[in-house]
Design a protein around this motif. Sequence first.
Motif, mmCIF file in Angstrom:
data_model
loop_
_atom_site.group_PDB
_atom_site.id
_atom_site.type_symbol
_atom_site.label_atom_id
_atom_site.label_comp_id
_atom_site.label_asym_id
_atom_site.label_seq_id
_atom_site.Cartn_x
_atom_site.Cartn_y
_atom_site.Cartn_z
ATOM 1 N N GLU A 66 2.480 -75.627 4.596
ATOM 2 C CA GLU A 66 2.991 -76.319 3.412
ATOM 3 C C GLU A 66 1.846 -76.713 2.480
ATOM 4 O OE1 GLU A 66 4.912 -78.032 0.424
ATOM 5 O OE2 GLU A 66 5.738 -76.698 1.959
ATOM 6 N N ALA A 67 0.706 -77.179 3.044
ATOM 7 C CA ALA A 67 -0.435 -77.541 2.206
ATOM 8 C C ALA A 67 -0.989 -76.313 1.497
ATOM 9 C CB ALA A 67 -1.535 -78.193 3.061
ATOM 10 N N GLU A 68 -1.001 -75.155 2.161
ATOM 11 C CA GLU A 68 -1.460 -73.933 1.516
ATOM 12 C C GLU A 68 -0.499 -73.493 0.419
ATOM 13 O OE1 GLU A 68 -3.977 -72.066 5.299
ATOM 14 O OE2 GLU A 68 -1.994 -71.258 4.808
ATOM 15 N N SER A 69 0.804 -73.659 0.672
ATOM 16 C CA SER A 69 1.792 -73.327 -0.367
ATOM 17 C C SER A 69 1.640 -74.246 -1.571
ATOM 18 C CB SER A 69 3.206 -73.440 0.209
ATOM 19 O OG SER A 69 3.429 -72.476 1.226
ATOM 20 N N ALA A 70 1.384 -75.541 -1.307
ATOM 21 C CA ALA A 70 1.194 -76.493 -2.405
ATOM 22 C C ALA A 70 -0.026 -76.117 -3.234
ATOM 23 C CB ALA A 70 1.058 -77.907 -1.849
ATOM 24 N N ALA A 71 -1.077 -75.657 -2.577
ATOM 25 C CA ALA A 71 -2.278 -75.247 -3.305
ATOM 26 C C ALA A 71 -1.974 -74.029 -4.184
ATOM 27 C CB ALA A 71 -3.406 -74.932 -2.316
ATOM 28 N N ARG A 72 -1.171 -73.093 -3.657
ATOM 29 C CA ARG A 72 -0.816 -71.918 -4.463
ATOM 30 C C ARG A 72 0.046 -72.307 -5.659
ATOM 31 N NH1 ARG A 72 -0.761 -69.520 0.700
ATOM 32 N NH2 ARG A 72 1.458 -69.977 1.007
ATOM 33 N N ARG A 73 0.990 -73.231 -5.437
ATOM 34 C CA ARG A 73 1.833 -73.678 -6.559
ATOM 35 C C ARG A 73 0.987 -74.367 -7.621
ATOM 36 N NH1 ARG A 73 5.246 -75.100 -2.197
ATOM 37 N NH2 ARG A 73 4.653 -77.310 -2.362
ATOM 38 N N ALA A 74 0.043 -75.205 -7.184
ATOM 39 C CA ALA A 74 -0.832 -75.882 -8.145
ATOM 40 C C ALA A 74 -1.660 -74.867 -8.924
ATOM 41 C CB ALA A 74 -1.741 -76.862 -7.410
ATOM 42 N N ARG A 75 -2.115 -73.818 -8.194
ATOM 43 C CA ARG A 75 -2.878 -72.783 -8.899
ATOM 44 C C ARG A 75 -2.033 -72.099 -9.984
ATOM 45 N NH1 ARG A 75 -3.201 -67.242 -6.143
ATOM 46 N NH2 ARG A 75 -0.986 -67.668 -6.500
ATOM 47 N N ASP A 76 -0.786 -71.786 -9.645
ATOM 48 C CA ASP A 76 0.085 -71.111 -10.621
ATOM 49 C C ASP A 76 0.273 -71.969 -11.867
ATOM 50 O OD1 ASP A 76 0.276 -69.049 -8.807
ATOM 51 O OD2 ASP A 76 2.240 -69.668 -8.017
ATOM 52 N N VAL A 77 0.433 -73.273 -11.670
ATOM 53 C CA VAL A 77 0.599 -74.171 -12.812
ATOM 54 C C VAL A 77 -0.676 -74.224 -13.640
ATOM 55 C CG1 VAL A 77 0.956 -76.580 -13.485
ATOM 56 C CG2 VAL A 77 2.374 -75.569 -11.684
ATOM 57 N N VAL A 78 -1.827 -74.329 -12.950
ATOM 58 C CA VAL A 78 -3.103 -74.437 -13.658
ATOM 59 C C VAL A 78 -3.387 -73.175 -14.453
ATOM 60 C CG1 VAL A 78 -5.603 -74.505 -13.286
ATOM 61 C CG2 VAL A 78 -4.130 -76.168 -12.151
ATOM 62 N N LEU A 79 -3.084 -72.017 -13.922
ATOM 63 C CA LEU A 79 -3.355 -70.769 -14.628
ATOM 64 C C LEU A 79 -2.576 -70.675 -15.934
ATOM 65 C CD1 LEU A 79 -3.485 -68.200 -11.667
ATOM 66 C CD2 LEU A 79 -5.393 -69.057 -13.058
ATOM 67 N N VAL A 80 -1.407 -71.336 -15.972
ATOM 68 C CA VAL A 80 -0.613 -71.355 -17.197
ATOM 69 C C VAL A 80 -1.130 -72.398 -18.180
ATOM 70 C CG1 VAL A 80 1.687 -71.849 -18.140
ATOM 71 C CG2 VAL A 80 1.456 -70.469 -16.065
#
Length: 398
Positions: free
Chosen positions: A254-268
């Motif tokens: 879940e922590a790794e998924s949260a990091a990926r979601r945060a990355r997707d938001v930051v890239l936008v």
Amino acid sequence: MNTRGAAGPPMSLEGIDHALRRRTEERDRVGGDLLDLDAHATHRLLTGMTPEGETGRRWDAARGATVTLWWLFDAYRRVLDQAAELRAAGRPDLEALTALLTGPSVELKPGDVPVEKRSLLRAAGEWVTLDAALARMDHAYREIAATVAAIDDAWSALLPTLDEADAARRAALDLAGGLGAPDPELDRLGDTLDRLRAAVTADPLGSAGRRDEIASVAGAVTARRAALERAAGIRDDYETRAGRLGERIDEVAEAESAARRARDVVLVKIADPALPALPDQAGALRDRLAALATVRGRWLELAGRMADLERAVEDSLSRATAIGESIAGLIGRRDELRGRLTAYQAKAARLGRAEDLALAALYGKARDLLWTAPCDLRGATVAVAEYQRAINRIGAAG
């Protein structure tokens, strides 16, 4: 040839009584000290064994001194017994009593001297005073006591650690037996402990340099017992521990998924962000957890592998959480800059500079950068700082 010398002028009867009382008290005290030395626990142990090495050399010398001490004491006591008999006579011979109490009245016969103390030059024997005999006894006693104390100190410094290690070994052997498998490492450590104990027992003085080796082996035995305790704990609680590990691995995922979601938001929302590598350990950790079942029954190995996996899970969870927070922090940094820009716009209004064209231009530049997606975070940081410095200069000027 008689080497006995003469005493001084006769003492008075009162002086003789005083000297005889003092010498009798002295004899009793010395006799008590000799008995205490014989009763000393370390002295008794040494008497019943054959020490080796440096300890053997020191103890051989001390045993010779012990023989010397006792025959000196016997000779000393015989003189006092003779003096007591003379004093008890109806008409005591003051001259003879004076000679006994102050002159060279203690005969050291060649036959009484231990072989190692004899000399051909003293074949005729020797006469010494009570004081000289007492001084020789004191010298011999100090030599013996110093040797016994040194050996006792050496044993006291080394044996307790060995005793604790032996207790840990016995507990470890019980644990190994309960796990149903031999432990060659424990056997090796036990052999080393036995060797060290034999060396310390036989030659404590020569074993002083083994202190670090003893401490190292004792520490290894204690660590082995702890490992076996962990293995026994795994055997009794495997399912529960494995279940908890599975839950923690889910948290890693879940922590790794949260990091990926945060990355997707930051890239936008953030332009050209410097992002760390995304963690991806949950799958490998699940494979390791599944592999534990293949060594079930080999409890010592399983305990080590489970402990390693538990550490890996916690490290992975910490890393994934930290990376996720670091990535999300870029959005937080943008929002913090937006809040700071709004606060300084309000300050400009309070200073009566709401219509200031230069300030308005600085504000507009910063606002455009912060409310444009993706946001140039580095450029926005510089623009907000410029706007802030301009307002601070106005405030300072009054």
